[in-house]
Write a protein that holds these residues in place. Structure first.
Motif, mmCIF file in Angstrom:
data_model
loop_
_atom_site.group_PDB
_atom_site.id
_atom_site.type_symbol
_atom_site.label_atom_id
_atom_site.label_comp_id
_atom_site.label_asym_id
_atom_site.label_seq_id
_atom_site.Cartn_x
_atom_site.Cartn_y
_atom_site.Cartn_z
ATOM 1 N N ASP A 32 0.820 -1.221 0.000
ATOM 2 C CA ASP A 32 0.000 0.000 0.000
ATOM 3 C C ASP A 32 0.849 1.264 0.000
ATOM 4 O O ASP A 32 1.899 1.335 0.642
ATOM 5 C CB ASP A 32 -0.914 0.018 1.240
ATOM 6 N N PHE A 33 0.330 2.271 -0.706
ATOM 7 C CA PHE A 33 0.937 3.608 -0.692
ATOM 8 C C PHE A 33 0.484 4.349 0.573
ATOM 9 O O PHE A 33 -0.644 4.172 1.039
ATOM 10 C CB PHE A 33 0.479 4.413 -1.906
ATOM 11 N N CYS A 34 1.345 5.214 1.079
ATOM 12 C CA CYS A 34 0.989 6.032 2.255
ATOM 13 C C CYS A 34 -0.287 6.818 2.000
ATOM 14 O O CYS A 34 -1.157 6.931 2.861
ATOM 15 C CB CYS A 34 2.092 7.038 2.576
ATOM 16 N N THR A 35 -0.378 7.400 0.794
ATOM 17 C CA THR A 35 -1.504 8.289 0.476
ATOM 18 C C THR A 35 -2.823 7.538 0.393
ATOM 19 O O THR A 35 -3.883 8.111 0.603
ATOM 20 C CB THR A 35 -1.235 9.008 -0.866
ATOM 21 N N THR A 36 -2.754 6.214 0.096
ATOM 22 C CA THR A 36 -3.963 5.399 0.108
ATOM 23 C C THR A 36 -4.282 4.965 1.537
ATOM 24 O O THR A 36 -5.445 4.959 1.948
ATOM 25 C CB THR A 36 -3.774 4.137 -0.772
ATOM 26 N N LEU A 37 -3.254 4.629 2.277
ATOM 27 C CA LEU A 37 -3.445 4.166 3.653
ATOM 28 C C LEU A 37 -4.105 5.217 4.535
ATOM 29 O O LEU A 37 -4.951 4.906 5.368
ATOM 30 C CB LEU A 37 -2.094 3.749 4.256
ATOM 31 N N VAL A 38 -3.711 6.511 4.350
ATOM 32 C CA VAL A 38 -4.290 7.557 5.206
ATOM 33 C C VAL A 38 -5.750 7.840 4.857
ATOM 34 O O VAL A 38 -6.414 8.608 5.555
ATOM 35 C CB VAL A 38 -3.458 8.874 5.155
ATOM 36 N N ALA A 39 -6.236 7.217 3.770
ATOM 37 C CA ALA A 39 -7.661 7.340 3.431
ATOM 38 C C ALA A 39 -8.414 6.067 3.810
ATOM 39 O O ALA A 39 -9.615 5.967 3.589
ATOM 40 C CB ALA A 39 -7.809 7.606 1.942
ATOM 41 N N SER A 40 -7.694 5.086 4.370
ATOM 42 C CA SER A 40 -8.301 3.785 4.669
ATOM 43 C C SER A 40 -8.617 3.662 6.149
ATOM 44 O O SER A 40 -8.382 4.573 6.946
ATOM 45 C CB SER A 40 -7.328 2.676 4.247
ATOM 46 N N THR A 41 -9.117 2.469 6.516
ATOM 47 C CA THR A 41 -9.422 2.199 7.930
ATOM 48 C C THR A 41 -8.298 1.396 8.590
ATOM 49 O O THR A 41 -8.434 0.944 9.725
ATOM 50 C CB THR A 41 -10.741 1.405 8.022
ATOM 51 N N LYS A 42 -7.188 1.185 7.901
ATOM 52 C CA LYS A 42 -6.074 0.396 8.444
ATOM 53 C C LYS A 42 -5.350 1.136 9.565
ATOM 54 O O LYS A 42 -5.453 2.352 9.685
ATOM 55 C CB LYS A 42 -5.100 0.039 7.320
ATOM 56 N N ARG A 43 -4.568 0.339 10.345
ATOM 57 C CA ARG A 43 -3.854 0.894 11.499
ATOM 58 C C ARG A 43 -2.389 0.481 11.430
ATOM 59 O O ARG A 43 -2.012 -0.446 10.702
ATOM 60 C CB ARG A 43 -4.483 0.389 12.802
ATOM 61 N N PHE A 44 -1.548 1.161 12.199
ATOM 62 C CA PHE A 44 -0.118 0.826 12.238
ATOM 63 C C PHE A 44 0.412 0.974 13.662
ATOM 64 O O PHE A 44 -0.229 1.570 14.527
ATOM 65 C CB PHE A 44 0.670 1.734 11.281
ATOM 66 N N ARG A 45 1.605 0.416 13.894
ATOM 67 C CA ARG A 45 2.296 0.571 15.173
ATOM 68 C C ARG A 45 3.596 1.325 14.924
ATOM 69 O O ARG A 45 4.267 1.098 13.926
ATOM 70 C CB ARG A 45 2.574 -0.778 15.811
ATOM 71 N N THR A 46 3.947 2.213 15.848
ATOM 72 C CA THR A 46 5.132 3.059 15.649
ATOM 73 C C THR A 46 6.434 2.264 15.716
ATOM 74 O O THR A 46 7.448 2.686 15.184
ATOM 75 C CB THR A 46 5.184 4.178 16.693
ATOM 76 N N SER A 47 6.406 1.132 16.427
ATOM 77 C CA SER A 47 7.589 0.271 16.463
ATOM 78 C C SER A 47 7.130 -1.175 16.486
ATOM 79 O O SER A 47 5.965 -1.476 16.756
ATOM 80 C CB SER A 47 8.454 0.568 17.692
ATOM 81 N N HIS A 48 8.050 -2.051 16.242
ATOM 82 C CA HIS A 48 7.723 -3.476 16.118
ATOM 83 C C HIS A 48 7.112 -4.024 17.405
ATOM 84 O O HIS A 48 6.207 -4.867 17.368
ATOM 85 C CB HIS A 48 8.994 -4.241 15.771
ATOM 86 N N GLU A 49 7.624 -3.514 18.521
ATOM 87 C CA GLU A 49 7.177 -4.066 19.794
ATOM 88 C C GLU A 49 6.031 -3.291 20.438
ATOM 89 O O GLU A 49 5.529 -3.675 21.496
ATOM 90 C CB GLU A 49 8.357 -4.144 20.788
ATOM 91 N N SER A 50 5.627 -2.208 19.815
ATOM 92 C CA SER A 50 4.558 -1.389 20.399
ATOM 93 C C SER A 50 3.231 -2.138 20.362
ATOM 94 O O SER A 50 2.878 -2.779 19.383
ATOM 95 C CB SER A 50 4.433 -0.076 19.622
ATOM 96 N N GLU A 51 2.484 -2.037 21.458
ATOM 97 C CA GLU A 51 1.170 -2.679 21.543
ATOM 98 C C GLU A 51 0.062 -1.775 21.035
ATOM 99 O O GLU A 51 -1.008 -2.235 20.674
ATOM 100 C CB GLU A 51 0.884 -3.079 23.001
ATOM 101 N N GLU A 52 0.334 -0.466 21.034
ATOM 102 C CA GLU A 52 -0.697 0.493 20.631
ATOM 103 C C GLU A 52 -0.727 0.630 19.099
ATOM 104 O O GLU A 52 0.288 0.912 18.467
ATOM 105 C CB GLU A 52 -0.418 1.863 21.247
ATOM 106 N N SER A 53 -1.911 0.403 18.532
ATOM 107 C CA SER A 53 -2.060 0.606 17.082
ATOM 108 C C SER A 53 -2.790 1.926 16.833
ATOM 109 O O SER A 53 -3.698 2.294 17.575
ATOM 110 C CB SER A 53 -2.824 -0.562 16.457
ATOM 111 N N ILE A 54 -2.367 2.604 15.812
ATOM 112 C CA ILE A 54 -2.895 3.945 15.513
ATOM 113 C C ILE A 54 -3.504 3.928 14.116
ATOM 114 O O ILE A 54 -2.913 3.382 13.176
ATOM 115 C CB ILE A 54 -1.744 4.987 15.584
#
Length: 1670
Positions: A1576-1598
């Motif tokens: 996925d492109f960043c510009t598509t992702l920011v229009a989607s409902t998907k989430r990410f984590r700031t680091s590999h071990e982070s539990e919080e998804s944004i």
């Protein structure tokens, strides 16, 4: 020239056939009335035809008669005595004389009208339609040389006053009259003579020149016009309800021409009553059949035929020009023998004078002298009407009357000397007396007679029937191009015969129907994706759209389209134009009948539906539904049945778009698809409108439109254009207004929907005038006029009209520099409809920082002169606008209280009131002159806007249309379009910024070079920052001026203004940085100069000692000056001895061992026992993972179950990259090449590396520490990398300072001096030789440095990759990467962009200088010649200042070196210790002049690619200069995809951004807990409902939509939802999928599967996408 005296007495009375009519001057107010004398019939006719000259008149007995005085307007009833037959005798000689005189008169007329050259080199429509200075003139009187321009201007605006232009009388003419008046008064002339004596015609002709007759102006222009302009003139005459030329004799050969071609563009509408029903009819004038009434006269008559016909057609309008028309004069040249035609078209009311359409024809002049015209017209006429004077029975005219009387065809005779009322003489034969009868009475009799005759004689004629006569020339048959155009058009139309009109488009134009509409629908959906996986959804949509394109591509090209393209692709001058005109004419003919019927049924059904809606019937709903269904069906049929040029061009556009999509030509396409836009561009240039928005699909075919505009740019150049758009409700007079204003060809009907654009050229004269008035140089070359369909269209009723109208309004308002808003009448509800749409469109423009202007045009206002009423109207409009603004502001969620908050609007100036279009009731009413004056006033307002506007370049319009339409397709128009506009404007600004900063940097490089020379020459000992600022002030002022002009005059000035202050600050900061950097460099030079003094002093001492010893040795060998062998032997022995002694006193420069020194420095940290083994094992710079080098904090160890994070590697790689770059800069700053190597450098560098690692560990975001061996391995790897740099710099220093090496290079120079000493050379010769030798190196250094600077500047201009800003550079880097398909290079670009950019610039420079003899050598030689001239100038300056007799060598050398201190590193200290005793300065100057060319030649011979790069210090090389300029900017990478921020400032105060992001998988992003890379492109992702984590071990998804809440680097970025992804990265992922998966040890699989649509993208697509978006 025939003339009519105002009063005649005792004049010989010629035959009626000798003289033809002469009318009194309109200015005189005479109409054979008030003061009436006897006027011979030959001089009193009303038809203004040419007369025989007086010389042809035979003497006759004088007769006189005086009539009784009558009020004006009553026809004279003077008794006319029959003329003598003898007096009518003509000889062949007399006729020949008359022919010559007529030719002279015609030539004189053309000369007065300045048309002499245009009779053969015809006036073209394009000449007339461009906007000239005359376009601003409308009132007052005009000089004769302006008559043609003013006539055409008024005619094109449908102003029937074109025939009554007042001519300014020349001062000579007025003065002559005044002088004559004074003389008469002074001489007390006889009153009787003054009043009643009449001068001869020839005498009077000599005394003054009559005004040019209006019909002569019309006919002169007609004769001098090409076919297209003639057609335009006749069409406009028809719109003015004027009679049209039917038979036109050639003014020189008298051959009769029937201009059938000129009638082809005329449509006529009328209404007839049939069985109590009014039926509307619209037919082509040349095709429609109607009865024809033919008027002619024999001899000379006093009554006006033209006036009689006018009373039958429209008594309030001068359809046929006559003596009572304004501007009429008593002379006329070109109308004799002309037949004019006009039609009466009924309105279907009881007031109609005739119940059906009737043609009226009028033969000008004596019918007896124009027998050919008479025979043809009397045979074709349904009714003949002849005006007769009293004739003698034996007159030959009576024979013709007798024949007409015997003919069964109706004949009406109008008798001048008969006062009888309407009298029927026999079947179809009538006579009407004119004597002593009122005009109304005569007219009514005549109408009754014609009506009776037409009822008895049902015969009809059509214009095409006229062309069947063999003895006249038909214009369109006489022109080969016209004939070929017609034949080709008929061939194409033949394909449409016997086909259902509503199925034509489906059969012949299949691409613009269902398939195109489906594609448009999907395109809108594509821009508004929904769901969790937008990338896959987008991919599926694109696949479906591509399938549609493939279906379009597979559709056969119809024979119709192939024939069409073949014809318009013809290279014969006028053939394509004739073909297009013919095709439009014949298409109108083919479709008009069926369309007229459909429209009739549609209107009938619409009326029934309207009645049902209003009715209160209980069965209302039951009855209404079928009628509404029928109405929709009729609406679709109307749409399907409409078939015009615009639909053909729409099909060609779809052929182009489908071929472009599948990237393949069609086999059955006769020409390559890539040439199709060129055909459309040619049509636009030729004056045809082009469909901008397809109204049926409500879509803009962007690919097609962009390609056509691109071709326009290729053909016209990138012209500056002012965009004028128009909006209004349906049938509010938009197209009519534009056509009248600019003479355009927009359809004034409502058959075709959408938006059309047409070019209007501004003449050079007009541009000059505008520039003079506005004191600007921004030439607007064209006005691009955009006409639109009516808002709230009936055909669209029931569909989503609101959205469509808002979309259309936003589109055209956004495109226009000025929008005309047409409001028809003052209906409050209609006004509210249009105002709400328009205000919302303008509000959106404000939000996106566009500042178009608008003018409201109130059309069809009954009383436009009522000032108070207009003031009240303006007040009401202002109130409505303010109200609509508040409502629109709520819709758009923004603040605006009144309309002036949205747009600069002056209700006094920007509201125009237009009179009603027609002066009376159509169809016979002419256009209202007040309407035309309103048009002219509006035109002036528009041109005022044009002169105050910067307009847009065609390239800007192309991108503007794209941005605007793509934004409209998205849900959030304002956000999307604002973003697109700002990106485009910002890119332009950055390009300019790059130019401004380069200008400053280039200027400072020159200043730095001069000051460095002065420092080295010890001309200055300190440099202040203020000094540098002052030196740069001139260049700085130029840059500031350029910035001001850019921000004020650019087309996007309103958008750019938001960055004006920040960019001014940026440029100021850059300037300060450049100054500080330069100051730092120069202070280093000062410092190094002082440190080097000891080394230089030692070197100078050794050189001087050698010279003295050589001189001493030479004195012992003066007796053997020419024995080379002895001299060589002695010198060799001497040289070895001296160099050996110097070497003892001055130690040699030793080799350096960087790794050994590093080992000693690092001995406390790690023992490098085996450096060789270590160097093979360790290269920390090339690792992809650093897991073995770091120790995680305890907290982090908890998350080890998730594995090692790639985020750490990214942080470490970034850190190492920064350290390596800084270490290199530090090494270069030591200037080892000049100062030598010092072991302390290693200590400084290792200390710097350690400090950077500690600093990194102390950051809050760092969750690890480095293990001990990371530092030593890093240092080792960096020094292994930089070892070559140290050694290379050290070798340069050793070569310059090691005594053995240095003097080995100098041996030949010293030997030459030694020889000269032996030969007894003077001190001046020796010093001259030394000076030239010492100048060699400084000259070389200066030439190489200057050339490097010039080369950098040259590449900034000529090297495509380096002539813009960093974004453009990046585009070329990506192109090169794609061409080479080198995955490793891609990875370097992604992870270490700075390194890749630097190597790319270096490679570009190398490539540029590969052709050394072309790109570099000429510059070096030019600079070398310049240096030679500067040195000779310094020699001359020193010689002029020092007296030859003084022999003051010190003063001479001081002046000489000071003169060169700015140019070369050469000063007096270079000559310290050289003996100057008894030096002849004159001889010294001669020696230098003589020796210098050989030094210059030696230097020149050493020029090569290798020497160029070797001789330059690293910092002075072109690639370093260019890298410093282009890459001193922001290098922060996107936290998701690693795209580089494109901001040009390193420390910018705005968020990081990049126009196009990449798939996140390229930087290793993957789905958590899997080995799946994300595509996925960043510009598509920011229009989607998907989430990410700031680091590999982070539990919080944004949520990606809320990515900034992650803080840190994420919060510093601006990533906008955008679906315009680069094809480039899709191709890259597909092409290098395997390599990427191996590199990251992951896969594109499962939810990370690469969308199928991506695999369609080829490498060529990828490269082309870069050109499209960068």
């Amino acid at each position: 020239m025939a003339r009519h005296p105002t009063s005649i007495t005792g004049f010989p009375r010629p035959s009626a056939s000798t003289f033809v009519s002469h009318r009194p001057s309109a200015a005189s107010g005479l109409h054979s009335s008030a003061f009436t004398m006897y006027i011979p019939p030959a001089l009193s006719d009303s038809s203004f035809s040419l007369a025989q000259p007086p010389s042809s008149v035979a003497p006759a007995p004088q007769q006189s008669s005086v009539s009784v005085s009558r009020p004006p307007g009553v026809v004279s009833s003077s008794t006319i005595t029959p003329p003598s037959i003898d007096s009518t005798a003509k000889t062949a000689k007399e006729l020949g004389t008359r022919g010559k005189e007529l030719k002279t008169e015609v030539e004189e007329l053309f000369h007065r009208l300045q048309l002499e050259a245009k009779f053969n080199d015809k006036l073209r429509a394009s000449d007339v339609l461009q906007i000239t200075a005359h376009s601003l003139q409308s009132h007052g009187s005009f000089a004769e040389d302006q008559l043609v321009h003013m006539f055409l201007q008024k005619l094109l605006m449908m102003n029937y006053k074109a025939r009554s232009i007042t001519v300014t009388k020349t001062s000579e003419h007025c003065n002559g009259k005044q002088q004559k008046s004074k003389q008469s008064s002074a001489e007390n002339a006889d009153a009787f003579s003054e009043l009643f004596d009449c001068p001869s015609l020839s005498d009077e002709r000599k005394s003054s020149t009559d005004p040019i007759h209006p019909m002569d102006v019309q006919m002169a222009v007609f004769h001098c016009a090409d076919g297209f302009l003639k057609q335009l003139i006749v069409t406009k005459l028809s719109q003015c309800r004027y009679a049209l030329p039917l038979f036109v004799p050639d003014p020189f050969t008298q051959q009769i021409e029937f201009p059938l071609w000129t009638f082809r563009d005329i449509n006529q509408s009328w209404k007839i009553k049939s069985n109590n029903e009014t039926i509307s009819q619209t037919q082509l004038a040349w095709k429609a059949e109607s009865p024809m009434v033919f008027f002619f006269r024999f001899g000379s008559v006093s009554s006006s035929k033209s006036q009689l016909i006018n009373s039958l057609i429209n008594e309030k309008h001068h359809t046929f020009f006559n003596r009572h028309c304004p501007g009429s004069s008593r002379t006329r040249v070109l109308m004799d023998g002309v037949v004019e035609i006009a039609w009466f078209c009924p309105s279907g009311t009881d007031d109609d004078k005739f119940t059906n359409r009737v043609a009226f024809c009028n033969l000008h002049g004596d019918a007896g002298e124009h027998e050919k015209q008479l025979d043809i017209m009397t045979n074709m006429a349904s009714v003949n009407v002849v005006v007769l004077p009293t004739l003698d029975r034996n007159d030959k005219t009576m024979t013709k009357i007798q024949n007409l009387y015997k003919d069964p065809k109706p004949l009406i005779c109008l008798l001048l000397e008969n006062d009888a009322a309407l009298t029927e003489m026999g079947s179809g034969k009538y006579k009407i007396g004119l004597k002593d009868r009122g005009d109304a009475e005569v007219s009514e009799d005549l109408r009754k007679a014609i009506t009776n005759c037409l009822s008895e004689s049902p015969s009809t004629f059509s214009l095409e029937d006229v062309s069947k006569h063999s003895d006249i020339r038909v214009d369109e048959e006489d022109d080969d191009d016209c004939k070929k155009g017609k034949d080709a058009a008929q061939q194409i139309i033949g394909l449409l015969e016997k086909k259902d009109l509503t199925k034509l488009k489906e059969s012949f134009l299949p691409r613009q129907g269902k398939l195109w509409h489906q594609w448009c629908k999907m395109n809108k959906e594509l821009n508004r994706p929904q769901g969790d996986d937008p990338e896959m959804e987008i991919s599926k949509k694109k696949d479906e759209m591509m399938k549609i394109r493939e279906k379009q591509h597979k559709s056969d090209i119809s024979e119709f389209i192939n024939l069409f393209m073949k014809q318009i692709n013809s290279h014969v001058a006028n053939k394509p134009m004739f073909f297009l005109k013919w095709l439009r004419i014949l298409l109108d003919e083919h479709t008009s009948a069926d369309l007229s019927d459909l429209l009739h049924y549609y209107n009938k059904t619409w009326t029934e539906v309207s009645k049902l809606i209003k009715s209160s019937s209980s069965n209302k709903s039951v009855e209404l539904l079928p009628k509404q269904t029928e109405l929709l069906d009729l609406s679709k049929k109307l749409q399907d049945a409409t078939f015009g040029l615009e639909h053909i061009m729409r099909e060609i556009g779809q052929i182009y778009e489908s071929c472009s999509s599948v990237k393949n030509n069609k086999k059955d396409l006769q020409i390559h698809f890539s040439s199709l836009p060129s055909l459309a561009a040619e049509m636009m240039i030729s004056g045809f409108p082009l469909e901008l928005m397809d109204g049926d699909a409500a879509h803009v075919p962007l690919v097609w439109i962009s390609a056509v505009i691109h071709e326009l740019i290729q053909k016209l150049g990138d012209q500056r254009v002012f965009v004028l758009s128009v909006l209004g409700l349906q049938s509010s007079g938009k197209s009519t207004m534009l056509n009248a204003m600019f003479g355009l060809q927009f359809s004034a009907g409502r058959c075709t929907r959408g938006a059309f654009m047409q070019l209007v050229k501004l003449s050079d004269e007009m541009k000059t005038q505008m520039n003079n008035e506005m004191k600007t140089q921004k030439d607007i070359d064209y006005i691009l006029v955009i006409d639109t369909e009516g808002l709230r269209a009936l055909e669209l009723a029931g569909s989503s009209t609101r959205d469509h109208d808002n979309e259309l309004a936003t589109f055209v308002v956004g495109l226009g520099n000025l929008t005309l808003v047409s409001i028809f009448g003052e209906n409050p509800s209609e006004m509210q409809d249009i105002l709400h749409i328009v205000v919302q469109a303008f509000l959106r423009m404000k939000e996106v920082r566009l500042t178009p202007s608008c003018v409201f045009v109130h059309q069809n206002v009954s009383d436009v002169t009522a000032g108070e009423k207009n003031m009240e109207g303006r007040r009401r409009l202002q109130e409505k606008l303010d109200k609509m603004t508040k409502l629109a502001a709520k819709d758009e969620v923004c603040d605006a209280e009144c309309f002036s908050d949205i747009i600069a609007f002056d209700v006094q100036k920007d509201v125009k009131y237009f009179a009603q279009l027609w002066e009376g009731s159509p169809p016979m009413a002419p256009p209202n002159p007040s309407y035309c004056e309103n048009i002219q006033d509006l035109k002036k307002t528009i041109l005022s806007h044009v002169s105050n506007s910067n307009g847009m370049m065609l390239t800007d319009i192309k991108s503007h249309i794209t941005n605007l339409w793509e934004a409209l397709l998205k849900e959030r128009f304002v956000f999307s379009f604002k973003n697109a506009l700002e990106i485009a404007a910002y890119r332009k600004l950055e390009t300019e910024y790059s130019k401004w900063t380069w200008s400053l940097r280039k200027g400072m490089l020159e200043i730095e070079n001069t000051l460095q020379n002065q420092i080295e020459n010890e001309a200055i000992n300190e440099v202040e920052e203020t000094n540098l600022q002052e030196e740069l002030n001139v260049k700085s002022a130029e840059v500031k001026k350029s910035m001001t002009e850019f921000f004020e005059r650019d087309t996007n000035a309103s958008i750019l203004i938001q960055w004006k202050t920040s960019f001014e600050i940026k440029v100021s900061h850059i300037q300060e940085n450049i100054v500080r950097e330069t100051l730092k460099k120069l202070n280093e030079v000062l410092q190094q100069r002082d440190l080097k003094k000891k080394i230089d002093a030692q070197k100078t001492q050794n050189e001087n000692a050698l010279l003295e010893k050589a001189k001493d040795l030479a004195l012992t060998l003066t007796d053997k000056p020419n024995d080379d062998q002895i001299l060589q032997t002695e010198f060799d022995s001497f040289w070895k001895r001296c160099v050996s002694e110097i070497s003892k006193d001055t130690p040699q420069v030793q080799d350096i061992d960087i790794l050994k020194d590093m080992k000693e420095v690092l001995s406390d940290h790690e023992c490098f026992s085996d450096l060789e083994t270590k160097s093979k094992k360790c290269n920390i710079l090339k690792l992809s993972s650093y897991s073995e080098y770091i120790q995680l904090y305890i907290v982090e160890k908890v998350f080890q179950m998730f594995g090692y994070s790639n985020e750490y590697d990214a942080q470490i790689i970034k850190l190492i990259t920064e350290i390596v770059e800084q270490v290199y800069k530090m090494i270069m700053s030591y200037n080892i090449a000049k100062m030598g190597y010092n072991k302390t450098y290693i200590q400084e560098l290792t200390g710097f590396i350690r400090a950077k690692l500690v600093q990194h560990e102390e950051k809050e975001t760092t969750r690890y520490t480095f293990k001990k061996h990371f530092f030593s391995d890093l240092v080792f790897s960096i020094f292994i990398r930089e070892q070559k740099t140290f050694v290379k710099q050290h070798n340069i220093f050793r070569e310059a300072n090691d005594p053995v090496l240095y003097f080995a290079r100098k041996r030949e120079e010293y030997y030459r001096i030694f020889q000269k000493y032996c030969q007894g050379a003077t001190s001046a010769t020796i010093i001259g030789e030394i000076i030239c030798n010492k100048l060699k190196e400084p000259i070389q250094q200066s030439v190489y440095k200057n050339t490097a600077r010039e080369l950098a500047d040259d590449m900034r201009s000529n090297c495509e990759s380096l002539n813009g800003n960093r974004s453009k550079l990046e585009k070329h880097i990506l192109k090169r990467l794609a061409q080479k398909e080198d995955f490793k290079a891609f990875i370097t670009y992604i992870h270490d962009p700075k390194k890749h950019f630097k190597s790319f610039i270096r490679d570009e420079v190398r490539r540029y200088i590969t052709n050394f003899n072309i790109s570099v050598l000429p510059k070096m030689k030019d600079d070398l010649r310049k240096k030679e001239k500067q040195i000779i100038a310094a020699v001359n300056r020193a010689s002029e200042a020092v007296d030859e007799t003084r022999r003051d060598a010190d003063l001479w050398l001081m002046i000489f070196t000071q003169s060169l201190s700015d140019v070369l590193m050469f000063s007096e200290k270079d000559l310290e210790g050289v003996s100057r005793d008894d030096v002849d300065v004159k001889l010294l100057a001669e020696v230098i002049r003589k020796q210098l060319p050989s030094i210059i030649s030696d230097i020149s011979s050493e020029f090569s690619t290798k020497s160029f790069l070797q001789k330059l210090e690293c910092k002075n090389r072109p690639n370093e200069i260019l890298y410093e300029h282009l890459c001193t900017c922001c290098w922060v990478q996107c936290p998701f995809c690693k795209a580089i921020c494109t901001n040009t400032a390193e420390a910018h105060d705005t968020k990081h951004s990049v126009p196009f992001h990449r798939p996140d998988g390229l930087s290793g992003w993957h789905y958590r807990g899997t080995q799946t890379l994300t595509p996925d492109f960043c510009t598509t992702l920011v229009a989607s409902t998907k989430r990410f984590r700031t680091s590999h071990e982070s539990e919080e998804s944004i949520p990606y939509k809320d990515y900034t809440s992650a803080g840190g680097v994420h919060a510093e970025w601006s990533i906008t939802p955008d679906l315009s992804e680069l094809s480039y990265w899709k191709w890259f992922v597909c092409r290098f999928q395997k390599e990427l998966e191996e590199y990251y040890k992951m896969k594109f699989q499962d939810q990370g599967e690469i969308p199928h649509e991506w695999k369609r993208h080829s490498k060529q697509d990828a490269i082309e996408s870069l050109d499209k978006y960068f």
